[in-house]
Design a protein around this motif. Structure first.
Motif, PDB file in Angstrom:
ATOM      1  N   GLN A 172     -21.503 -40.282-127.575  1.00  0.00           N
ATOM      2  CA  GLN A 172     -22.166 -39.149-126.981  1.00  0.00           C
ATOM      3  C   GLN A 172     -22.018 -38.668-125.341  1.00  0.00           C
ATOM      4  N   VAL A 173     -21.433 -37.539-125.297  1.00  0.00           N
ATOM      5  CA  VAL A 173     -20.433 -37.635-124.100  1.00  0.00           C
ATOM      6  C   VAL A 173     -20.905 -35.415-124.281  1.00  0.00           C
ATOM      7  N   GLN A 174     -21.648 -35.524-123.045  1.00  0.00           N
ATOM      8  CA  GLN A 174     -22.443 -33.545-122.550  1.00  0.00           C
ATOM      9  C   GLN A 174     -21.466 -33.114-121.460  1.00  0.00           C
ATOM     10  N   LEU A 175     -21.061 -32.230-121.523  1.00  0.00           N
ATOM     11  CA  LEU A 175     -20.105 -31.691-121.164  1.00  0.00           C
ATOM     12  C   LEU A 175     -19.551 -30.420-120.132  1.00  0.00           C
ATOM     13  N   VAL A 176     -20.651 -29.879-118.992  1.00  0.00           N
ATOM     14  CA  VAL A 176     -20.747 -28.847-118.690  1.00  0.00           C
ATOM     15  C   VAL A 176     -19.861 -28.087-118.025  1.00  0.00           C
ATOM     16  N   GLU A 177     -19.322 -26.675-117.607  1.00  0.00           N
ATOM     17  CA  GLU A 177     -18.536 -26.317-117.429  1.00  0.00           C
ATOM     18  C   GLU A 177     -18.452 -25.258-116.650  1.00  0.00           C
ATOM     19  N   SER A 178     -18.476 -24.866-114.694  1.00  0.00           N
ATOM     20  CA  SER A 178     -18.823 -23.668-114.180  1.00  0.00           C
ATOM     21  C   SER A 178     -17.566 -24.374-113.190  1.00  0.00           C
ATOM     22  N   GLY A 179     -17.288 -22.527-112.377  1.00  0.00           N
ATOM     23  CA  GLY A 179     -16.517 -22.122-112.084  1.00  0.00           C
ATOM     24  C   GLY A 179     -16.356 -20.832-111.816  1.00  0.00           C
ATOM     25  N   GLY A 180     -16.078 -19.879-113.026  1.00  0.00           N
ATOM     26  CA  GLY A 180     -14.999 -19.387-114.028  1.00  0.00           C
ATOM     27  C   GLY A 180     -15.663 -18.133-112.718  1.00  0.00           C
ATOM     28  N   GLY A 181     -15.401 -17.384-113.141  1.00  0.00           N
ATOM     29  CA  GLY A 181     -14.870 -15.868-112.722  1.00  0.00           C
ATOM     30  C   GLY A 181     -13.376 -15.185-112.902  1.00  0.00           C
ATOM     31  N   LEU A 182     -14.560 -13.843-111.580  1.00  0.00           N
ATOM     32  CA  LEU A 182     -12.936 -12.646-111.595  1.00  0.00           C
ATOM     33  C   LEU A 182     -13.124 -12.963-110.549  1.00  0.00           C
ATOM     34  N   VAL A 183     -11.107 -12.798-110.677  1.00  0.00           N
ATOM     35  CA  VAL A 183     -10.563 -13.136-109.313  1.00  0.00           C
ATOM     36  C   VAL A 183      -8.876 -12.241-109.239  1.00  0.00           C
ATOM     37  N   GLN A 184      -8.709 -11.860-108.915  1.00  0.00           N
ATOM     38  CA  GLN A 184      -6.964 -10.754-108.513  1.00  0.00           C
ATOM     39  C   GLN A 184      -5.818 -11.672-108.287  1.00  0.00           C
ATOM     40  N   ALA A 185      -5.343 -11.241-109.455  1.00  0.00           N
ATOM     41  CA  ALA A 185      -3.947 -11.985-109.074  1.00  0.00           C
ATOM     42  C   ALA A 185      -3.469 -12.604-107.798  1.00  0.00           C
TER      43      ALA A 185
END
Length: 124
Positions: free
Chosen positions: A1-14
């Motif tokens: 039992q491992v729970q994983l939650v991602e964060s930090g994504g978004g829209l950025v310029q090259a």
């Protein structure tokens, strides 16, 4: 039992940067290898980076070497610092946990637990 939650994504310029975070909870011994994968529309899931929970061994896909850095902290969280982003990096990024200390951690079938993913979009 491992729970994983991602964060930090978004829209950025090259050329820009993002830092993804994966908050892990549950059994530490079921997450000895923590990995980041990504999947773009119409493409297969792709290995990005991995790190061992103890010892700090790190692994990177050739496509991100020199640009991305995976790290961890004492709270069982893992991070992916992404620099010099390219439009080709656009994908949903997933955090994954595997029970063993993998020396070849690029096969997604090795991982038992997955987060929901966070979208990263890099504009040209």
């Amino acid at each position: 039992q491992v729970q994983l939650v991602e964060s930090g994504g978004g829209l950025v310029q090259a050329g820009g940067s993002l830092r993804l975070a994966c908050a892990a909870s549950g059994r530490t011994f079921d997450s000895n290898t923590m990995g980041w994968f990504r999947q773009a529309p119409g493409k297969e899931r792709e290995f990005v980076a991995a790190i061992w929970r103890t010892g700090g061994n790190t692994y990177y896909a050739d496509s991100v070497k020199g640009r991305f850095t995976i790290s961890r902290d004492n709270a069982k969280n893992v991070y992916l610092q992404m620099n010099s982003l390219k439009p080709e990096d656009t994908a949903v990024y997933f955090c994954a946990a595997g029970p063993a200390y993998y020396s070849s951690p690029w096969d997604p079938l090795l991982y038992a637990y997955w987060g929901q993913g966070t979208q990263v979009t890099v504009s040209s």
